[in-house]
Structures are given as structure tokens and as C-alpha cells.
Design a protein around this motif. Structure first.
Motif, PDB file in Angstrom:
ATOM      1  N   LEU A   5      -0.070  -2.888   4.563  1.00 55.39           N
ATOM      2  CA  LEU A   5       0.049  -3.232   3.143  1.00 55.39           C
ATOM      3  C   LEU A   5      -0.486  -4.627   2.854  1.00 55.39           C
ATOM      4  O   LEU A   5      -0.568  -5.042   1.703  1.00 55.39           O
ATOM      5  N   ILE A  11      -7.086  -4.910  -0.435  1.00 57.16           N
ATOM      6  CA  ILE A  11      -6.663  -5.622  -1.653  1.00 57.16           C
ATOM      7  C   ILE A  11      -7.885  -6.008  -2.478  1.00 57.16           C
ATOM      8  O   ILE A  11      -7.918  -5.818  -3.693  1.00 57.16           O
TER       9      ILE A  11
ATOM     10  N   ALA B 120      -2.519  -2.796  -6.174  1.00 67.05           N
ATOM     11  CA  ALA B 120      -2.730  -3.959  -5.307  1.00 67.05           C
ATOM     12  C   ALA B 120      -1.706  -5.047  -5.588  1.00 67.05           C
ATOM     13  O   ALA B 120      -1.285  -5.767  -4.683  1.00 67.05           O
ATOM     14  N   MET B 124       0.958  -3.562  -2.506  1.00 67.24           N
ATOM     15  CA  MET B 124       0.446  -4.388  -1.413  1.00 67.24           C
ATOM     16  C   MET B 124       1.233  -5.688  -1.342  1.00 67.24           C
ATOM     17  O   MET B 124       1.748  -6.175  -2.353  1.00 67.24           O
ATOM     18  N   TRP B 126       1.048  -9.581  -0.429  1.00 62.87           N
ATOM     19  CA  TRP B 126       0.190 -10.732  -0.142  1.00 62.87           C
ATOM     20  C   TRP B 126       0.618 -11.925  -0.973  1.00 62.87           C
ATOM     21  O   TRP B 126       1.314 -11.793  -1.977  1.00 62.87           O
ATOM     22  N   ILE B 205      -5.207   2.542   3.644  1.00 58.77           N
ATOM     23  CA  ILE B 205      -4.361   2.307   2.475  1.00 58.77           C
ATOM     24  C   ILE B 205      -5.099   2.681   1.192  1.00 58.77           C
ATOM     25  O   ILE B 205      -4.510   3.136   0.216  1.00 58.77           O
TER      26      ILE B 205
END
Lengths: 294, 303
Positions: A5, A11, B120, B124, B126, B205
Motif C-alpha cells: 500500500l 501512488i 491513492a 494507500m 504514504w 495494487i
């Protein structure tokens, strides 16, 4: 599992396109527009640096002040109208019509989806005085009154714009606020009724305080929309008669595209943005304080 | 309106305290108690619906009926001539095509980019994703006037003016903030484990976004697509700024200029043109009203 992830490449692929378009077409132009405020000229003739002349000119331009006043007057009147009428509608839905309110909600909502230009032209014809008599003046004549030239004076034209924009959005605010009121637990209302609160006192002391968050978002949404009003006015009155119904958005549009003054237009756009920002923050702040007090 | 809101709940309880009246009297009483409410509701519906009814009947009237007839009168015949004129001479057909050509590509881009970005930013993990989400949120506040002039300059200098591209690009950018924000909210409801599990089998992903994520939020996507459709289809500011020739006009810009080009006394075609303009959104609303109501109001609360 974290690394899947957190995959940087994925991303970039997923977020990249949206961020790129958004940055290039929204964020960069906002900065660019700020830069325009110290220039004069347009895309075709080129630009010359003028320093803060645009700001000085705006401060001394009576048309700017008229437009600011009109924008604020319009925002206040229409926001109060929209939210107040919408609140009355939502009270009607929740406490009077109860389960049978579904069909009424659906019917009253549907002017919301109509294109503004269409609604504006429709209202123009409904309030027309000549060459044909619109339905409003026909009704006035039927009661023995004289036809009114609704678009002949600034005050009347303002009234029609306000009526139209409130008419269009009662259904919207009705449903928006309905969702907030319907969530008030029945127990709370019941115990308030047992304590003798009925009718207006119930609304005033229980319903309004408990639906304050949704009421607040309705007000913020309405203010934000009405400060930026453009479509309804350009289609209904085009700012007239004279400049009497010209908000900042329209004045900005005219200076930029009719007179080709991008620098001055950007300055007016900046003024509008600042007003939107101040008002939103102000409403947000003042309501926060009230909430903590209560 | 206000007094009925107040009296109705109390009024229903009232009969219990009085000696029981006969059935007929009770029915009459109930009718009288409900009468003001019914009148209020009827009045609200008339105010909401009648202007549209008037619009439709007016679109069938002949010019003679407009000039000499009563405004409330029904047309003597169903006269489709107005529609023919609005569609051909008034160019509404062309404007409708232009709108479709600008709106649907923009809508597709908004959905694909916005959903991917929402994924995202929400699924996700980050650093800095909250900051990016916030940057998108700022876009909801910015008035369109703030970006018009630089965009006009760029489109002019790159030669894009004269095509529908400026509309498609600008609509996409303006639609993204709300879409990204709402998609992030939809993805928040799905546990991350779903996507982790799918990648255990070796799917990348990105693949699990398309195969699992996208279908799981399709309800949300549909709602957002509807909301954005109404925003973009009804837009005037962007369309008015970037359509510099009459062949490029969208349906809103075309309608705005309709009287100017057609002559102010052509009432029938004007009403027909308004009807054509309204028709699309109206049908969409008739079919999908619950979803439209939910979507549009949700957009407001989030914004």
C-alpha cells in the motif's frame, strides 16, 4: 504488508493525472492571476507592469463599491431567504407531513436541477410587462392593479432575482436541512414534549440547537454560492437597468472581456476571493464559539 | 405556513379530551383541521410546479396567441412548429451536440482521475497525503473568476481556442476537488484488508484498484457522476468565456443568446428552446430523483 500500500510507483500512477490537471488548471492559474494584478493589458495586446495601480484604481472606483455592496446585499437577502424558507420546508416535512413527505420533497426539489439560464428566461417571461403581459402582471391586473415594470428599476429587478434564486433552491435546502432534523432522536423530542415544549418553543429550544451543525453548513454553502452569483444575473438582467444589479462577478467579467483589462479584472477577482474567504472563516469562527458556550 | 406547523400536532390530540362527537362530525372536524395544511401544501406545489407547466404550454402557442391571448390560456392546438424552428433555425440541435461533446469526455476524465486519486489518498499509505487532500479541498472554495484569465491566455496562445478542448480541460479540473474528496470518503468505508488480501495473490495494487476497488464504489461513482453532470451541464461562466465562435456554443450559451439572434418577439421558439434545454435534466431527475437529491445535498455538506 505495508510496502504494497506504500508502493510509490502505484501512488504516482493513480494520483498523478488528477494532481497534474488540478495543479496546472487550478493552482497555477490562481497564482498567475495574482501576478496579473500588477499588470495591465490582455492576451492579445500584451502586458505592461503598473505596480499597485490596479489596487489604487479599485479603491477609488465607485463601480467596484457598488458591485461589492450589491454582492453583499444579494448574498445576505438570498442566503437568509433560502435557508429560512428551506428550514420551514424541512420542519413541514419532518413534523407535519411526516411519512407522506416523500413525494412533496421530490416535487419541490426539482427546480434545483434546472439550468439557470432556462429558469432566468422563464422568469423574464413570467414577469414581463410588454409586448405581452406575463402571468404575474396578469394576476395583478385581475385584482385591479396596474402592470408593474419589474425590470425597469434596480429595486424591482433585485426583487425578481432574489425571488428566482430563492424559488430555485427552497427544495434543495429543504432536503439538506431535513436530513439534519430527521436525525434528532425521537426520545429527545418526546421528553421535551413531556416537559411541555410544543410548537415554536420545541423548535426554538430543541430542534434548532440540535440541528445547528447542518444549519451551519447550509448557511456556509449558501453564502459561498450567493457571493459568486453570476448565471442568474447575467441571464435575467445582465446587470441592468444601468449597473444597478451588477455583482462583482459580472463586473469582473465585463472589465476583462468587454474592455480587455485583465489586470484590473484579476484585481476584482482577487477582491471577490478574499471576501468569500473572510465570510466563510467568520461564520465558521462565530458558530464555533457559540457551540462551545452552549 | 407557520401557524399550521404549530397547530397540527396539538390538534390531532384534541379530540381525546372532548366528549366523543358522532362519526360524521368527527370526519368533518378532521377535514377542517387538515384544511389549512392541505391548502399550504397545495400552494407550495402550485408555486413550484406551475411555472414549468406554463413553460410547456407556452411552447406550443402560436405568436398570435402570445400577442393577443391571455397569458394563462391554453394553446388552441399542439403546435410542434416552435420546436422545429428552435431546433433548426435556432441551432439548438447544434448546441446540444456541443454540450454533449464537451460534457461527457470531461465527465469520464473526472471519474477516472478522481476515483484513482481518491484511492491513492485514502487507501494507500504514504507521507503527505493529508496535505494533498487539503490542497484539493481548497479548490472547492476558489471562485471560477480567479482562474479564467490565465486559462484564457494559455488557450489562446496554444491555439486551443476555437475547439471544445478548453471546456473539457477546465471542466475536468473544476470537477476534480469535490470528486476526489467524495471518493476518498467512499473508500474510507472499505477496510484496507480487502486490498491487502487481493495483493497476496500477486495482483499489483493498481490491478486491485481496477478489479476490486472500482467496482466496490460504483454506487458512489454513479452518484458523483450525476452530481458533476448537473454542475457541468448547467455551467455558464466557463462556457461563455471559452466559446468564442457561435459553432462552439454549449446549450446554455446558445439559449442565453437565443433572443438576440432570433428576434425578441419570437416567443414560441424561445419557449420551445427553453423546453429543449430543460428536457434533459428533467428526464434524468424524473428517473433518478432520490439519488440526485442525495448526491447534490451530500456534495453541499462535504463542500
Amino acid at each position: 504488508m505495508k510496502h504494497v500500500l506504500g508502493d510509490k510507483r502505484a501512488i504516482a500512477i493513480l494520483l498523478g493525472p488528477a494532481l497534474l490537471v488540478y495543479t496546472l488548471v487550478m493552482l497555477v492559474p490562481v497564482i498567475w492571476s495574482l501576478g496579473y494584478t500588477v499588470f495591465e493589458g490582455n492576451a492579445i495586446t500584451g502586458f505592461t507592469f503598473v505596480g499597485f495601480d490596479n489596487f489604487v484604481r479599485a479603491a477609488g472606483d465607485p463601480k467596484v463599491w457598488d458591485a461589492v455592496l450589491f454582492t453583499i446585499k444579494y448574498a445576505v437577502v438570498v442566503t437568509v431567504g433560502q435557508v429560512f424558507m428551506g428550514y420551514l420546508m424541512s420542519l413541514l416535512y419532518v413534523f407535519v407531513l411526516k411519512r407522506s413527505s416523500g413525494i412533496i420533497r421530490t416535487l419541490v426539489f426539482f427546480p434545483v436541477v434546472l439550468p439557470t439560464v432556462a429558469v432566468a428566461l422563464l422568469f423574464q417571461k413570467m414577469f414581463e410587462v410588454a409586448p405581452t403581459t406575463g402571468i404575474v402582471n396578469t394576476v395583478i391586473n385581475a385584482f385591479g392593479g396596474d402592470s408593474v415594470d419589474w425590470f425597469g428599476s434596480g429595486a424591482n429587478a433585485f426583487l425578481i432575482i432574489a425571488i428566482m434564486d430563492i424559488w430555485r433552491s427552497i427544495g434543495f435546502y429543504g432536503v439538506l436541512l431535513y436530513a439534519g432534523i430527521v436525525e434528532i432522536p425521537e426520545d429527545t423530542l418526546e421528553s421535551a414534549r413531556l416537559d411541555g415544549a410544543t410548537g415554536w418553543s420545541l423548535v426554538l429550544h430543541i430542534v434548532i440547537p440540535l440541528s445547528l451543525p447542518v444549519l451551519l453548513s447550509a448557511i456556509i454553502f449558501s453564502v459561498n454560492g450567493t457571493l459568486k452569483v453570476f448565471d442568474s444575473i447575467i441571464a435575467l438582467t445582465n446587470g441592468g437597468p444601468g449597473n444597478s444589479t451588477s455583482p462583482l462577478t459580472l463586473y469582473m467579467f465585463q472589465t476583462s472581456f468587454s474592455y480587455g483589462e485583465y489586470g484590473y479584472g484579476s484585481t476584482i477577482a482577487l477582491l471577490l476571493t478574499i471576501i468569500c474567504l473572510i465570510v466563510t472563516v467568520f461564520i465558521f469562527r462565530s458558530s464555533r464559539r457559540d457551540l462551545t458556550k452552549a | 405556513m407557520t401557524s399550521t406547523t404549530v397547530s397540527a400536532p396539538g390538534a390531532v390530540k384534541a379530540p381525546e379530551r372532548r366528549p366523543r362527537p358522532s362519526a360524521g362530525a368527527r370526519r368533518l372536524r378532521r377535514f377542517l383541521v387538515k384544511l389549512p395544511l392541505n391548502i399550504v401544501v397545495a400552494l407550495i406545489l402550485v408555486i413550484t410546479i406551475y411555472p414549468l407547466f406554463w413553460l410547456v404550454i407556452s411552447s406550443f402557442k402560436t405568436n398570435d396567441e402570445f400577442i393577443n391571448g391571455d397569458a394563462f390560456a391554453l394553446p388552441s392546438t399542439i403546435n410542434w412548429q416552435n420546436y422545429v424552428e428552435a431546433w433548426t433555425t435556432g441551432n439548438m440541435g447544434q448546441y446540444l451536440t456541443n454540450s454533449a461533446l464537451a460534457v461527457f469526455p470531461a465527465l469520464a476524465l473526472i471519474i477516472v482521475f478522481g476515483t484513482a486519486a481518491g484511492f491513492a489518498l485514502e487507501v494507500m499509505v504514504w507521507k503527505g497525503r493529508n496535505a494533498v487532500l487539503l490542497a484539493f479541498l481548497v479548490g472547492i472554495m476558489v471562485p471560477g473568476q480567479m482562474i479564467l484569465l490565465p486559462l484564457f491566455t494559455v488557450y489562446f496562445q496554444t491555439g486551443l481556442s476555437g475547439t471544445l478542448w478548453p471546456l473539457i480541460i477546465t471542466y475536468t479540473a473544476i470537477g476534480l476537488p469535490l470528486t476526489v474528496f467524495m471518493m476518498a470518503t467512499f473508500f474510507r468505508a472499505i477496510p484496507r484488508e480487502v486490498f491487502e488480501a487481493s495483493t497476496l495473490d500477486g495482483a499489483s495494487i493498481i490491478r486491485s484498484f481496477f478489479v476490486i476497488g472500482f467496482p466496490m464504489v460504483r454506487n458512489g461513482i454513479f452518484t458523483i457522476a450525476l452530481v458533476q453532470f448537473f454542475f457541468i451541464w448547467n455551467d455558464l461562466l466557463i462556457a461563455l468565456t471559452f466559446t468564442n465562435s457561435s459553432d462552439l456554443r454549449t446549450i446554455q450559451v446558445g439559449l442565453l443568446n437565443f433572443t438576440g439572434e432570433f428576434g425578441a418577439t419570437q416567443y414560441g421558439p424561445l419557449f420551445a428552446a427553453i423546453c429543449i434545454n430543460v428536457f434533459g435534466t428533467l428526464v434524468l431527475y424524473l428517473v433518478l430523483n432520490q439519488r440526485v437529491m442525495k448526491g447534490l445535498t451530500a456534495g453541499a455538506v462535504k463542500g
